[in-house]
Design an enzyme around this catalytic site. Structure first.
Site, PDB file in Angstrom:
ATOM      1  N   LYS A 185       0.774  -1.244   0.000  1.00 16.90           N
ATOM      2  CA  LYS A 185       0.000   0.000   0.000  1.00 16.90           C
ATOM      3  C   LYS A 185       0.809   1.300   0.000  1.00 16.90           C
ATOM      4  O   LYS A 185       0.408   2.260  -0.632  1.00 16.90           O
ATOM      5  CB  LYS A 185      -0.949  -0.020   1.197  1.00 16.90           C
ATOM      6  CG  LYS A 185      -2.017  -1.106   1.020  1.00 16.90           C
ATOM      7  CD  LYS A 185      -3.290  -0.791   1.702  1.00 16.90           C
ATOM      8  CE  LYS A 185      -3.302  -1.224   3.134  1.00 16.90           C
ATOM      9  NZ  LYS A 185      -4.667  -1.499   3.598  1.00 16.90           N
TER      10      LYS A 185
ATOM     11  N   GLU B 275      -1.733  -1.395   9.736  1.00 20.55           N
ATOM     12  CA  GLU B 275      -1.145  -0.498   8.736  1.00 20.55           C
ATOM     13  C   GLU B 275      -2.020   0.738   8.552  1.00 20.55           C
ATOM     14  O   GLU B 275      -1.503   1.838   8.346  1.00 20.55           O
ATOM     15  CB  GLU B 275      -0.951  -1.236   7.408  1.00 20.55           C
ATOM     16  CG  GLU B 275       0.200  -2.243   7.493  1.00 20.55           C
ATOM     17  CD  GLU B 275       0.378  -3.066   6.226  1.00 20.55           C
ATOM     18  OE1 GLU B 275       0.132  -2.550   5.121  1.00 20.55           O
ATOM     19  OE2 GLU B 275       0.751  -4.248   6.352  1.00 20.55           O
TER      20      GLU B 275
ATOM     21  N   HIS C 165      -1.428   5.278   9.438  1.00 24.16           N
ATOM     22  CA  HIS C 165      -1.725   6.476   8.624  1.00 24.16           C
ATOM     23  C   HIS C 165      -2.415   7.565   9.439  1.00 24.16           C
ATOM     24  O   HIS C 165      -2.612   8.669   8.941  1.00 24.16           O
ATOM     25  CB  HIS C 165      -2.654   6.112   7.454  1.00 24.16           C
ATOM     26  CG  HIS C 165      -1.984   5.345   6.359  1.00 24.16           C
ATOM     27  ND1 HIS C 165      -1.236   5.942   5.375  1.00 24.16           N
ATOM     28  CD2 HIS C 165      -1.963   4.027   6.079  1.00 24.16           C
ATOM     29  CE1 HIS C 165      -0.784   5.027   4.544  1.00 24.16           C
ATOM     30  NE2 HIS C 165      -1.212   3.846   4.945  1.00 24.16           N
TER      31      HIS C 165
HETATM   32  P1  NAD Z   1      -3.105 -10.656   8.540  1.00 22.01           P
HETATM   33  O1  NAD Z   1      -2.535  -9.962   9.725  1.00 22.01           O
HETATM   34  O2  NAD Z   1      -4.523 -11.131   8.613  1.00 22.01           O
HETATM   35  O3  NAD Z   1      -2.215 -11.927   8.160  1.00 22.01           O
HETATM   36  C1  NAD Z   1      -0.841 -11.848   7.973  1.00 22.01           C
HETATM   37  C2  NAD Z   1      -0.305 -13.260   7.704  1.00 22.01           C
HETATM   38  O4  NAD Z   1       1.102 -13.145   7.405  1.00 22.01           O
HETATM   39  C3  NAD Z   1      -0.417 -14.223   8.873  1.00 22.01           C
HETATM   40  O5  NAD Z   1      -0.818 -15.488   8.387  1.00 22.01           O
HETATM   41  C4  NAD Z   1       1.005 -14.315   9.407  1.00 22.01           C
HETATM   42  O6  NAD Z   1       1.280 -15.569  10.006  1.00 22.01           O
HETATM   43  C5  NAD Z   1       1.800 -14.132   8.137  1.00 22.01           C
HETATM   44  N1  NAD Z   1       3.177 -13.680   8.369  1.00 22.01           N
HETATM   45  C6  NAD Z   1       3.600 -12.643   9.143  1.00 22.01           C
HETATM   46  N2  NAD Z   1       4.922 -12.566   9.138  1.00 22.01           N
HETATM   47  C7  NAD Z   1       5.380 -13.586   8.364  1.00 22.01           C
HETATM   48  C8  NAD Z   1       6.655 -14.059   7.988  1.00 22.01           C
HETATM   49  N3  NAD Z   1       7.769 -13.452   8.400  1.00 22.01           N
HETATM   50  N4  NAD Z   1       6.736 -15.148   7.173  1.00 22.01           N
HETATM   51  C9  NAD Z   1       5.632 -15.765   6.743  1.00 22.01           C
HETATM   52  N5  NAD Z   1       4.383 -15.367   7.061  1.00 22.01           N
HETATM   53  C10 NAD Z   1       4.266 -14.295   7.869  1.00 22.01           C
HETATM   54  O7  NAD Z   1      -2.868  -9.701   7.264  1.00 22.01           O
HETATM   55  P2  NAD Z   1      -3.983  -9.142   6.246  1.00 22.01           P
HETATM   56  O8  NAD Z   1      -4.893  -8.229   6.984  1.00 22.01           O
HETATM   57  O9  NAD Z   1      -4.525 -10.277   5.458  1.00 22.01           O
HETATM   58  O10 NAD Z   1      -3.104  -8.178   5.299  1.00 22.01           O
HETATM   59  C11 NAD Z   1      -2.064  -8.615   4.465  1.00 22.01           C
HETATM   60  C12 NAD Z   1      -1.523  -7.451   3.655  1.00 22.01           C
HETATM   61  O11 NAD Z   1      -2.446  -7.056   2.654  1.00 22.01           O
HETATM   62  C13 NAD Z   1      -1.247  -6.186   4.464  1.00 22.01           C
HETATM   63  O12 NAD Z   1       0.057  -5.735   4.196  1.00 22.01           O
HETATM   64  C14 NAD Z   1      -2.240  -5.191   3.956  1.00 22.01           C
HETATM   65  O13 NAD Z   1      -1.776  -3.856   3.948  1.00 22.01           O
HETATM   66  C15 NAD Z   1      -2.454  -5.658   2.548  1.00 22.01           C
HETATM   67  N6  NAD Z   1      -3.742  -5.173   2.019  1.00 22.01           N
HETATM   68  C16 NAD Z   1      -3.749  -4.519   0.815  1.00 22.01           C
HETATM   69  C17 NAD Z   1      -4.933  -4.022   0.290  1.00 22.01           C
HETATM   70  C18 NAD Z   1      -4.960  -3.320  -1.032  1.00 22.01           C
HETATM   71  O14 NAD Z   1      -6.033  -2.967  -1.492  1.00 22.01           O
HETATM   72  N7  NAD Z   1      -3.846  -3.097  -1.698  1.00 22.01           N
HETATM   73  C19 NAD Z   1      -6.122  -4.183   1.004  1.00 22.01           C
HETATM   74  C20 NAD Z   1      -6.096  -4.863   2.201  1.00 22.01           C
HETATM   75  C21 NAD Z   1      -4.897  -5.355   2.698  1.00 22.01           C
END
Ligand code: NAD
Length: 340
Positions: A133, A203, A207
């Site tokens: 993002k 995240e 902001h």
């Molecule tokens: P979450 O917190 O629900 O899950 C994160 C996952 O990553 C967990 O399964 C955790 O075990 C794993 N993880 C963490 N550190 C790790 C490592 N070192 N090695 C392997 N796995 C690891 O996360 P989420 O809410 O699903 O979000 C994921 C990402 O998606 C975020 O960065 C968020 O900003 C991004 N996102 C982007 C958009 C967009 O429109 N571009 C929208 C929503 C979320």
């Protein structure tokens, strides 16, 4: 004409073998999206404590049930492995994963660029897609263009909803204009509980005025809950540092200062607090000022609007990769391909 045939085949020979890194809210949704596809097959999943790999394809329900009951897909018998460096171990021990969706938290702000470096170091070749993002995070990745090119990696960045789907819609809408004056992205997100998307919520907190990525990352779950209690579960975000700006600038559409991103996240109600939209204002060749608006359906979830595009860009990236086109591309410069 001897040109290579366009990829219009309705029966592609074998599905693209896909891995998902991160198995939280978005990672699990990504696995569910893939379960309904013929052109892609989920063969690898990693979370913070382990990974699972099966060349024949992983069972989505099994992965999700194991993750939810035991905290890691590493416990999934017989295909799981527990590891504190799951991503490195997965890359080192498996062959034939053609593309990965990085559904990982970008905490700290250089985490995903660090993961990209692991792929380069391991000599892996294929397609990587992120839904990252922050502008500063995408800039770090863009700076790795030559390294990625030399490594034979086709990296698709900013390919979620925003940045992603909405940035691409802005790039498309811009075609009506001779000059782009303003791109305004406003998103509404409704989730039933914040724990389903911890990284996304953290995240977003980063902001808010008075917070940083580091401050948000350091917050305990109890501190996040206390903050959400004060706002009745609602986060209101303005003038966010969102990579839609650098992506539209790099694509040559407008300067980054013409792009604004803000939104409202309700962490206690799956109903969207407002309709996600992007408004593109510009001047036509006749001198008329106008605004195109692209509004997402309120029934579509954040997960649907992130994971759909992510795999659409993975498919597009795979087509580039097959033509030996490597390096880094953003959602604003490539058209996603629909995955059947
Ligand atoms: P979450 O917190 O629900 O899950 C994160 C996952 O990553 C967990 O399964 C955790 O075990 C794993 N993880 C963490 N550190 C790790 C490592 N070192 N090695 C392997 N796995 C690891 O996360 P989420 O809410 O699903 O979000 C994921 C990402 O998606 C975020 O960065 C968020 O900003 C991004 N996102 C982007 C958009 C967009 O429109 N571009 C929208 C929503 C979320």
């Amino acid at each position: 004409m001897n040109a290579a045939p366009m990829n219009t085949s309705h029966h592609s020979p074998s599905p693209i073998r896909v891995g998902v890194l991160g198995f939280g809210g978005l990672g699990q949704a990504a696995a569910k999206v893939l379960a309904g596809k013929r052109e892609m097959i989920l063969v690898a999943v990693a979370d913070q404590k382990g990974y699972a790999y099966s060349a024949e394809g992983l069972n989505t329900d099994g992965c999700i049930a194991t993750y939810q009951s035991q905290g890691s897909v590493g416990y999934l018998e017989p295909v799981g492995t527990l590891s504190n460096q799951s991503i490195q171990d997965l890359i080192a021990s498996t062959q034939g994963v053609e593309g990965y969706f990085l559904a990982l938290p970008n905490l700290p702000n250089d985490f995903i660029p660090t993961v990209a470096k692991e792929f380069i170091k391991a000599g892996w070749r294929g397609v990587l897609v992120d839904a990252i993002k922050r502008t500063s995070a995408v800039e770090q990745l863009l700076a790795m263009k030559e390294e990625l090119q030399a490594a034979g990696i086709t990296y698709m960045t900013g390919c979620g909803a925003t940045p992603g789907l909405l940035t691409a819609a802005a790039a498309l809408a811009a075609q009506s204009y001779a000059e782009i004056h303003k791109v305004e992205i406003t998103f509404g997100v409704g989730i039933a509980n914040w724990e389903a998307y911890r990284a996304t919520v953290r995240e977003d907190i980063g902001h808010m005025p008075g917070y940083t990525v580091e401050a948000a990352r350091a917050m305990t779950d109890a501190e996040v809950e206390a903050l959400l209690d004060k706002t009745n579960g609602v986060l209101t975000l303005e003038n966010m540092e969102h990579a839609d700006d650098v992506m539209l600038e790099v694509a040559g559409i407008c300067d980054r200062d013409r792009v604004t991103v803000g939104g409202v996240v309700d962490t206690r109600n799956p109903k969207k607090p407002l309709s996600t939209n992007v408004k593109i204002t510009g001047r036509t060749f006749e001198g008329k000022i106008s605004t195109h608006t692209f509004t997402l359906g309120d029934e579509t979830s954040m997960a649907a609007n992130v994971c759909g595009p992510a795999f659409g860009y993975l498919k597009a990236g795979q087509q580039l990769h097959q033509r030996d086109i490597y390096g880094i591309f953003t959602a604003a410069e490539i058209m996603p391909q629909f995955v059947r």
